[in-house]
Enzyme design. Structure first.
Site, PDB file in Angstrom:
ATOM      1  CG  ASN A   1       3.109   0.229   3.189  1.00  0.00           C
ATOM      2  OD1 ASN A   1       4.156   0.706   2.785  1.00  0.00           O
ATOM      3  ND2 ASN A   1       2.671  -0.939   2.751  1.00  0.00           N
ATOM      4  N   GLY A   2       1.789  -2.285   5.426  1.00  0.00           N
ATOM      5  CA  GLY A   2       2.524  -3.395   6.025  1.00  0.00           C
ATOM      6  C   GLY A   2       1.624  -4.579   6.256  1.00  0.00           C
TER       7      GLY A   2
ATOM      8  CE1 TYR B   1       6.485  -5.322 -10.507  1.00  0.00           C
ATOM      9  CE2 TYR B   1       5.507  -5.209  -8.329  1.00  0.00           C
ATOM     10  CZ  TYR B   1       5.372  -5.261  -9.693  1.00  0.00           C
ATOM     11  OH  TYR B   1       4.120  -5.258 -10.250  1.00  0.00           O
TER      12      TYR B   1
ATOM     13  N   GLY C   1      -0.662   0.705  -5.179  1.00  0.00           N
ATOM     14  CA  GLY C   1      -1.946   0.091  -4.877  1.00  0.00           C
ATOM     15  C   GLY C   1      -3.043   0.684  -5.720  1.00  0.00           C
TER      16      GLY C   1
ATOM     17  CB  CYS D   1      -0.872   0.045   1.252  1.00  0.00           C
ATOM     18  SG  CYS D   1      -1.979  -1.367   1.402  1.00  0.00           S
TER      19      CYS D   1
HETATM   20  P1  AMP Z   1       4.905 -14.303 -12.716  1.00  0.00           P
HETATM   21  O1  AMP Z   1       4.236 -14.086 -14.035  1.00  0.00           O
HETATM   22  O2  AMP Z   1       3.979 -14.931 -11.709  1.00  0.00           O
HETATM   23  O3  AMP Z   1       6.223 -15.020 -12.813  1.00  0.00           O
HETATM   24  O4  AMP Z   1       5.209 -12.875 -12.081  1.00  0.00           O
HETATM   25  C1  AMP Z   1       6.332 -12.147 -12.469  1.00  0.00           C
HETATM   26  C2  AMP Z   1       5.917 -10.778 -12.942  1.00  0.00           C
HETATM   27  O5  AMP Z   1       5.077 -10.137 -11.975  1.00  0.00           O
HETATM   28  C3  AMP Z   1       7.103  -9.865 -13.161  1.00  0.00           C
HETATM   29  O6  AMP Z   1       6.909  -9.288 -14.435  1.00  0.00           O
HETATM   30  C4  AMP Z   1       7.027  -8.821 -12.068  1.00  0.00           C
HETATM   31  O7  AMP Z   1       7.292  -7.536 -12.593  1.00  0.00           O
HETATM   32  C5  AMP Z   1       5.621  -8.890 -11.559  1.00  0.00           C
HETATM   33  N1  AMP Z   1       5.554  -8.889 -10.086  1.00  0.00           N
HETATM   34  C6  AMP Z   1       6.462  -9.312  -9.212  1.00  0.00           C
HETATM   35  N2  AMP Z   1       6.013  -9.192  -7.947  1.00  0.00           N
HETATM   36  C7  AMP Z   1       4.783  -8.677  -8.010  1.00  0.00           C
HETATM   37  C8  AMP Z   1       3.792  -8.305  -7.044  1.00  0.00           C
HETATM   38  N3  AMP Z   1       3.979  -8.454  -5.745  1.00  0.00           N
HETATM   39  N4  AMP Z   1       2.620  -7.813  -7.513  1.00  0.00           N
HETATM   40  C9  AMP Z   1       2.402  -7.681  -8.835  1.00  0.00           C
HETATM   41  N5  AMP Z   1       3.288  -7.997  -9.774  1.00  0.00           N
HETATM   42  C10 AMP Z   1       4.469  -8.496  -9.394  1.00  0.00           C
END
Ligand code: AMP
Length: 453
Positions: free
Chosen positions: A102-103, A242, A28, A2
């Site tokens: 946030n947490g 990320y 978010g 968040c």
């Molecule tokens: P996946 O398709 O499940 O391997 O997810 C990897 C992709 O999701 C990468 O392109 C990341 O940029 C993105 N990603 C990684 N962590 C998160 C997160 N917590 N929430 C949303 N997207 C994520």
């Protein structure tokens, strides 16, 4: 995940909070809310959706006051409920009180059960509400004392903003898992999850709130006190990998530069891999690819057009439309791909579904081969501190070897950045200073942690 933002001592406080939240929107997209303080009352407004859709001129006019706190909530499956939209707002024996969090509290289930047994009635299913029930039961001399007495009962990650008429209090958990910074804009004090929002409202970042610190702003004056001795700093490394916006400063360095450095580290680790071009999965992959190109001499080229209007909640009403989702979000730029050998960088590999889809689309567009480079180590364990990672069973690296993952995603090669390189690039010193539980399965706080939500 968040985002939170607070403004004191400005007659346009809720408008500045709106701009701050709008800037933090990447943290978010499920719901957003602002509570304004007009000196004697708190006025709340929250709704489901994006910041820009929720806060019309009329709504902002209704949020008059000289201070405001705001919150944006990350969309996770099953939790899309207006009751969980924040800031939470209470009228209790403590007086009017608003809270933005946030947490993720790792002992939330136990605390909630104990509180309910002793008569507490919860308004939401959010773990954030627990702190207010604890405060109503264990009071101190002042509101600050009451907060300081109860925070040590919480385990896990929290950056909180509390607001009462005439006062704002910011706290960061003793491990410093989640970010929170203090800024100034003229006479007013600002609190924000990330520095980019302070920049956009025209303010100046002063410093990070320290782990275990409480910062109080009352009558224009700022005071700091500790509610806990700092535990070893274990900030979340995934913020730099990320979550954070590239123009934010995290751990003393602009995130874009950290990501460039991570890209350069990847290039060093992948010295033997030859390619015609290096590229990144937009948006986060681009900074890594630029760093990789600089260090390796392999030219950078964009291979995807990202459609910025799909959002996270792209509606997929039927199979025909669903089939277009991947191409709609990321369309391969055919002319630069055909016949090329490509190193493609993404920040992380979670379930492997994204990589699998985009590698297939590069191959359809004529790529000769695709070597996938991941700007972080394999994710083998869930996050208990607020990042939305799936259960251990859904994590592809939990039960497949790198070679089988490579085959599954359809890449001609696969390389994960080593943890040592990542920590070095993110600014970790000898004491390291990061939580890397998702890469190692070793968690710094809350023993026997269970997913709280
Ligand atoms: P996946 O398709 O499940 O391997 O997810 C990897 C992709 O999701 C990468 O392109 C990341 O940029 C993105 N990603 C990684 N962590 C998160 C997160 N917590 N929430 C949303 N997207 C994520």
């Amino acid at each position: 995940m968040c985002g939170i933002f607070g403004v004191t001592d400005d007659r346009n406080a809720s408008r500045l909070a709106f701009i701050g939240l709008f800037t933090l929107q990447h943290r978010g997209q499920e719901s957003a809310g602002i509570v304004a303080d007009d000196g004697s009352r708190l006025v709340p407004y929250s709704a489901m959706g994006l910041v820009n859709e929720i806060f019309s001129k009329d709504v902002l006019d209704s949020l008059a006051g000289h201070a405001a706190i705001g919150h944006i909530r990350y969309s996770t499956a099953g939790s899309s409920d207006i009751k969980n939209a924040q800031p939470l707002f209470f009228n209790s024996a403590l007086g009017p009180l608003a809270v933005a969090h946030n947490g993720n509290l790792t002992n939330a289930a136990r605390l909630r059960a104990d509180l309910q047994r002793s008569g507490a009635i919860f308004q939401s299913t959010a773990d954030s509400e627990i702190i207010v029930h604890l405060m109503a039961r264990r009071r101190g001399r002042t509101l600050e004392d009451t907060i300081a007495r109860n925070l040590p009962l919480l385990e896990g990650s929290y950056s909180f903003l509390f607001m009462t008429p005439g006062g704002m209090i910011a706290v960061r958990d003793p491990n410093g898992f989640r970010p929170l910074v203090l800024g100034r804009l003229g006479r007013s004090h600002l609190f924000s999850s990330e520095t980019c929002a302070i920049d956009v409202v025209g303010g100046k970042t002063i410093r990070e709130i320290e782990p275990g610190e409480m910062v109080v702003v009352r009558k224009g004056a700022v005071r700091s006190r500790r509610f806990s001795r700092p535990a070893p700093l274990t900030r979340c490394i995934f913020e730099q990998v990320y979550f954070a916006r590239p123009d934010s400063v995290v751990a003393g360095r602009t995130v874009q530069l950290t990501r460039n450095e991570i890209g350069a580290m990847l290039a060093r680790e992948m010295k033997g891999v030859k390619a015609d071009i290096v590229s990144g999965v937009p948006d986060s992959g681009t900074a890594y690819a630029l760093g990789f190109a600089g260090a390796s001499g392999i030219p950078y080229q964009a291979v995807f057009m990202r459609n910025h209007y799909t959002g996270r909640s792209f509606i997929q009403p039927d199979q025909t439309l669903r089939e277009f989702t991947a191409q709609l979000k990321l369309a391969p730029i055919g002319g630069v791909i055909e016949g090329k050998s490509i190193i493609l960088i993404d920040d992380s590999l979670v379930r492997g579904t994204t990589s699998r889809k985009i590698i297939a689309s590069l191959k359809r567009a004529g790529a000769r081969n695709v070597h996938m480079a991941i700007a972080s180590p394999a994710i083998v364990s869930p996050c208990y501190y607020g990042i939305d990672t799936p259960t251990k069973e859904e994590l592809i690296a939990n039960d497949l070897t790198p070679e089988r993952i490579r085959a599954y995603i359809g890449a001609d090669g696969l390389h994960y950045l080593s943890l040592g390189s990542l920590i070095t690039a993110c600014g970790g010193g000898t004491d390291r200073g990061f939580c890397s539980g998702c890469f190692t399965g070793r968690y710094p706080a809350g023993r026997n942690v269970k997913r709280a939500k």
